[in-house]
Design a protein around this motif. Structure first.
Motif, short mmCIF file in Angstrom:
data_model
loop_
_atom_site.label_atom_id
_atom_site.label_comp_id
_atom_site.label_asym_id
_atom_site.label_seq_id
_atom_site.Cartn_x
_atom_site.Cartn_y
_atom_site.Cartn_z
N ALA A 83 3.12 -0.17 1.91
CA ALA A 83 2.34 1.21 1.73
C ALA A 83 1.44 1.32 3.22
CB ALA A 83 1.34 2.30 0.82
N LYS A 84 1.97 0.54 3.97
CA LYS A 84 1.05 0.46 5.63
C LYS A 84 2.25 1.43 6.16
CE LYS A 84 -2.27 -3.21 4.53
NZ LYS A 84 -2.78 -4.44 4.84
N MET A 105 2.00 -7.00 -2.35
CA MET A 105 3.46 -6.02 -1.53
C MET A 105 3.29 -4.45 -1.74
SD MET A 105 7.60 -6.19 -2.33
CE MET A 105 7.49 -5.47 -3.98
N LEU A 106 3.30 -4.44 -2.93
CA LEU A 106 3.18 -2.86 -3.09
C LEU A 106 1.46 -1.53 -2.31
CD1 LEU A 106 3.95 -1.84 -6.84
CD2 LEU A 106 5.52 -1.48 -5.01
N HIS A 152 3.46 -1.29 7.13
CA HIS A 152 4.46 -2.77 6.04
C HIS A 152 4.08 -3.86 6.09
CE1 HIS A 152 6.78 1.24 6.22
NE2 HIS A 152 7.04 0.95 7.05
N GLY A 153 2.02 -3.43 6.98
CA GLY A 153 1.87 -5.46 6.28
C GLY A 153 2.46 -6.69 6.79
N LEU A 154 3.53 -7.38 5.93
CA LEU A 154 3.78 -8.64 6.42
C LEU A 154 5.31 -8.42 5.63
CD1 LEU A 154 1.30 -10.96 4.05
CD2 LEU A 154 1.73 -10.74 7.01
N GLY A 155 5.37 -6.87 5.69
CA GLY A 155 7.36 -6.74 5.48
C GLY A 155 7.92 -7.43 3.86
#
Length: 137
Positions: free
Chosen positions: A93-94, A88-89, A97-100
């Motif tokens: 940080a992307k 998750m972290l 927010h990646g998958l969120g």
């Protein structure tokens, strides 16, 4: 019937996860916390543990073996929780927010349910469905 259904659902989940841990460890390496020693070996061993637990959980003739598989999978679910938090972290940080949070928060909140399901399906616990004992007057 419900316990058998949960047992089969967990078996499908852990069979799939075990195959991926062994066949495609790269995504798991990316979310493994830096403090885990020998991450490649740990990921391979976790996949093998998942794969070994599946037939033990599903077999019908040995309650102690089913119970051991359930306890093992519950302990495993607790042990991988830091990797789920780390995932998750890393994602958040992307820039995108990646998958969120909509993916990660339910996943993290469901982890205690997975622990319970493994213990219940493996017949290590009956809670909350155990028989109520008659109270003595």
């Amino acid at each position: 019937m419900a316990r058998t259904t949960v047992r089969w659902l967990l078996a499908a989940l852990y069979l799939t996860a075990g195959i991926f841990h062994v066949a495609r460890p790269q995504p798991f390496l990316g979310i493994t916390p830096h403090w885990v020693p020998w991450p490649v070996t740990v990921i391979l061993l976790t996949g093998l543990a998942e794969l070994a637990a599946v037939p033990a959980l599903l077999q019908p003739w040995s309650r102690p073996l089913r119970r051991a598989a359930g306890i093992g999978l519950a302990v495993y679910a607790v042990c991988v929780y830091p990797a789920n938090v780390n995932h998750m972290l890393i994602d958040l940080a992307k820039p995108d927010h990646g998958l969120g949070l909509a993916y990660h928060v339910p996943r993290l909140l469901a982890q205690p349910d997975v622990v319970w399901a493994a213990l219940w399906a493996g017949e290590a616990i009956d809670w909350p469905f155990g028989r109520r004992r008659a109270q003595k007057a």
